[in-house]
Design a protein around this motif. Structure first.
Motif, mmCIF file in Angstrom:
data_model
loop_
_atom_site.group_PDB
_atom_site.id
_atom_site.type_symbol
_atom_site.label_atom_id
_atom_site.label_comp_id
_atom_site.label_asym_id
_atom_site.label_seq_id
_atom_site.Cartn_x
_atom_site.Cartn_y
_atom_site.Cartn_z
ATOM 1 N N TRP A 199 0.831 -1.202 0.000
ATOM 2 C CA TRP A 199 0.000 0.000 0.000
ATOM 3 C C TRP A 199 0.864 1.250 0.000
ATOM 4 O O TRP A 199 1.993 1.242 0.500
ATOM 5 N N SER A 200 0.275 2.323 -0.525
ATOM 6 C CA SER A 200 0.933 3.631 -0.459
ATOM 7 C C SER A 200 -0.119 4.681 -0.136
ATOM 8 O O SER A 200 -1.288 4.558 -0.516
ATOM 9 N N VAL A 201 0.283 5.690 0.594
ATOM 10 C CA VAL A 201 -0.571 6.827 0.913
ATOM 11 C C VAL A 201 0.154 8.088 0.438
ATOM 12 O O VAL A 201 1.198 8.451 0.981
ATOM 13 N N ALA A 202 -0.379 8.711 -0.609
ATOM 14 C CA ALA A 202 0.218 9.920 -1.156
ATOM 15 C C ALA A 202 -0.463 11.139 -0.540
ATOM 16 O O ALA A 202 -1.694 11.195 -0.467
ATOM 17 N N VAL A 203 0.342 12.106 -0.100
ATOM 18 C CA VAL A 203 -0.185 13.297 0.572
ATOM 19 C C VAL A 203 0.499 14.533 0.002
ATOM 20 O O VAL A 203 1.712 14.520 -0.248
ATOM 21 N N THR A 204 -0.278 15.578 -0.214
ATOM 22 C CA THR A 204 0.272 16.878 -0.595
ATOM 23 C C THR A 204 -0.050 17.883 0.497
ATOM 24 O O THR A 204 -1.184 17.932 1.000
ATOM 25 N N LEU A 205 0.957 18.689 0.853
ATOM 26 C CA LEU A 205 0.838 19.663 1.937
ATOM 27 C C LEU A 205 1.063 21.077 1.409
ATOM 28 O O LEU A 205 1.852 21.290 0.480
ATOM 29 N N GLU A 206 0.367 22.002 2.023
ATOM 30 C CA GLU A 206 0.643 23.416 1.810
ATOM 31 C C GLU A 206 1.195 23.939 3.130
ATOM 32 O O GLU A 206 0.446 24.137 4.086
ATOM 33 N N GLY A 207 2.503 24.118 3.173
ATOM 34 C CA GLY A 207 3.134 24.352 4.459
ATOM 35 C C GLY A 207 3.068 23.071 5.264
ATOM 36 O O GLY A 207 3.544 22.018 4.845
ATOM 37 N N SER A 208 2.448 23.117 6.415
ATOM 38 C CA SER A 208 2.255 21.907 7.222
ATOM 39 C C SER A 208 0.812 21.405 7.170
ATOM 40 O O SER A 208 0.466 20.443 7.846
ATOM 41 N N ARG A 209 -0.017 22.054 6.356
ATOM 42 C CA ARG A 209 -1.447 21.722 6.316
ATOM 43 C C ARG A 209 -1.754 20.809 5.140
ATOM 44 O O ARG A 209 -1.420 21.116 3.990
ATOM 45 N N PRO A 210 -2.365 19.652 5.379
ATOM 46 C CA PRO A 210 -2.687 18.731 4.282
ATOM 47 C C PRO A 210 -3.744 19.301 3.341
ATOM 48 O O PRO A 210 -4.713 19.904 3.770
ATOM 49 N N ARG A 211 -3.506 19.106 2.033
ATOM 50 C CA ARG A 211 -4.439 19.572 1.012
ATOM 51 C C ARG A 211 -5.138 18.425 0.296
ATOM 52 O O ARG A 211 -6.252 18.587 -0.173
ATOM 53 N N TRP A 212 -4.463 17.283 0.177
ATOM 54 C CA TRP A 212 -5.133 16.102 -0.367
ATOM 55 C C TRP A 212 -4.344 14.843 -0.032
ATOM 56 O O TRP A 212 -3.168 14.904 0.307
ATOM 57 N N PHE A 213 -5.045 13.722 -0.101
ATOM 58 C CA PHE A 213 -4.377 12.433 0.055
ATOM 59 C C PHE A 213 -5.106 11.409 -0.806
ATOM 60 O O PHE A 213 -6.297 11.539 -1.108
ATOM 61 N N VAL A 214 -4.379 10.369 -1.195
ATOM 62 C CA VAL A 214 -4.945 9.235 -1.940
ATOM 63 C C VAL A 214 -4.251 7.974 -1.451
ATOM 64 O O VAL A 214 -3.014 7.944 -1.338
ATOM 65 N N ALA A 215 -5.019 6.944 -1.172
ATOM 66 C CA ALA A 215 -4.459 5.647 -0.776
ATOM 67 C C ALA A 215 -4.718 4.634 -1.886
ATOM 68 O O ALA A 215 -5.769 4.651 -2.531
ATOM 69 N N ALA A 216 -3.751 3.766 -2.117
ATOM 70 C CA ALA A 216 -3.893 2.773 -3.185
ATOM 71 C C ALA A 216 -3.003 1.574 -2.911
ATOM 72 O O ALA A 216 -2.005 1.659 -2.186
ATOM 73 N N ALA A 217 -3.368 0.459 -3.504
ATOM 74 C CA ALA A 217 -2.550 -0.755 -3.463
ATOM 75 C C ALA A 217 -1.909 -0.952 -4.826
ATOM 76 O O ALA A 217 -2.494 -0.626 -5.863
ATOM 77 N N TRP A 218 -0.690 -1.471 -4.825
ATOM 78 C CA TRP A 218 -0.005 -1.782 -6.078
ATOM 79 C C TRP A 218 -0.354 -3.208 -6.493
ATOM 80 O O TRP A 218 -0.155 -4.163 -5.736
ATOM 81 N N ILE A 219 -0.889 -3.353 -7.700
ATOM 82 C CA ILE A 219 -1.253 -4.663 -8.230
ATOM 83 C C ILE A 219 -0.308 -4.968 -9.375
ATOM 84 O O ILE A 219 -0.296 -4.272 -10.399
ATOM 85 N N GLY A 220 0.512 -5.991 -9.213
ATOM 86 C CA GLY A 220 1.496 -6.307 -10.236
ATOM 87 C C GLY A 220 1.608 -7.784 -10.497
ATOM 88 O O GLY A 220 0.789 -8.596 -10.041
ATOM 89 N N THR A 221 2.638 -8.150 -11.231
ATOM 90 C CA THR A 221 2.801 -9.552 -11.614
ATOM 91 C C THR A 221 3.120 -10.438 -10.420
ATOM 92 O O THR A 221 2.968 -11.650 -10.477
#
Length: 340
Positions: free
Chosen positions: A46-68
């Motif tokens: 799993w990965s959780v991607a987060v974008t911050l403006e300064g120290s304040r979160p602006r968005w996040f997305v969680a996803a699983a990697w599906i591979g071979t």
């Protein structure tokens, strides 16, 4: 703006995570120690991607990697990603809500920003081997945004939820139901309430034994093998951490003599829409109670009313039955998007 991609298995809880949970309205299954345990018990990393403006979160997305390397009987390895595969954007626990949040969504539930901000950043991380992304729990307002050449968008199972804000008691809700369903439920409620050998109560998760609850929940999971990849069993370590969250409750049915847990439902509280997450009960021949499943819905509605919530989310499946209980169906979609 700064961005980071976290692996809950090995990365410590970021200092902004609790603020992000509050902003995004994330329930107890998003607590960082719960995410960590879930990620170690998952089949895929799993990965959780987060974008911050300064120290304040602006968005996040969680996803699983599906591979071979993904296999139905294999757990996630220590390696992030793989040579060839894609991302499965989905929540780590319940499939009732999206696995993303944006402070600004442009009226499309954040789907546009998934395409313009999230996917390019993940392609840079995973490289050319990232070929596509499956996005689940897409709201209706995001369908047009995700539609496009070589994009596949399909409606999936709707989410059922019972609005309770207009009721002052469980009796009000019961009176609003179709006549046959109302008559059936009255009999069920009277029978359960008259059972002097049964106690029914909603308890904080911390007051419930994780081992006992896990054993019960596994009985229900064994029944549901109608999906391509059979769900993993309920892990005690995960459940123990989940139950410690202050917004996680358990509706417990216990035998009054043995104190054995004969049925239970987990509930993730929320300021507006609590989620009924998992249900299981013993077979009647093994000490279970007939029609406890229907009684559970009445208890959840009553609990939601007493706490002043807008309603209770009942999740997927059994849509016809849930609509007869006053539920409205909220459409959801899934989209497969190529990444180039």
């Amino acid at each position: 703006m700064t961005s980071e991609v976290l692996d809950p298995r090995v990365d410590p809880e970021p200092p902004y995570w609790r603020e992000l949970r509050a902003l995004a309205g994330l329930r107890g299954d998003w607590a960082w120690d719960v995410l960590r345990q879930q990620a170690w018990c998952a089949r895929t990393p799993w990965s959780v991607a987060v974008t911050l403006e300064g120290s304040r979160p602006r968005w996040f997305v969680a996803a699983a990697w599906i591979g071979t390397r993904s296999r139905r009987h294999r757990f996630a390895t220590s390696r992030r990603g793989g040579l060839l595969g894609g991302l499965d954007v989905r929540a780590p626990g319940s499939g009732a809500f999206p696995a993303w949040w944006f402070a600004d969504t442009d009226g499309d539930g954040g789907c546009g920003r998934l395409l313009t901000e999230y996917l390019p950043s993940m392609r840079r991380l995973f490289g050319a081997g990232m070929k596509a992304t499956l996005i689940r729990q897409v709201p209706g307002e995001g369908v047009a945004t995700l539609a496009g050449r070589f994009h596949l968008v399909r409606e999936t199972e709707p989410i059922a939820r019972v609005p309770t804000a207009g009721f002052t008691s469980g009796d009000d809700w019961l009176a609003s139901l179709p006549r046959r369903r109302k008559a059936q439920l009255r009999k069920v409620f009277d029978a359960i309430e008259a059972d002097v050998d049964l106690t029914v109560e909603v308890l904080p998760g911390s007051a419930v034994d994780a081992v006992e609850l896990a054993e019960l929940l596994r009985l229900n999971e064994v029944k549901h093998r109608d999906v391509p990849i059979v769900p993993l069993p309920q892990f005690v370590g995960y459940l123990r951490r989940l139950l410690l969250q202050p917004d996680v409750f358990v509706l417990c049915y216990r035998d009054g003599n043995s104190r054995r847990l004969v049925a239970a439902a987990t509930v993730y509280d929320h300021p507006q829409w609590p989620l009924a997450r998992a249900w299981s009960s013993l077979p009647v021949e093994d000490g279970g109670r007939a029609d406890a499943y229907f009684h559970m819905y009445g208890e959840l509605v009553r609990w939601s009313i007493e706490r002043g919530r807008r309603g209770v989310v009942l999740g997927k499946k059994m849509a016809k039955l849930k609509t007869s209980l006053g539920a409205e169906l909220v459409p959801q979609y899934a989209a497969v998007v190529p990444v180039r």
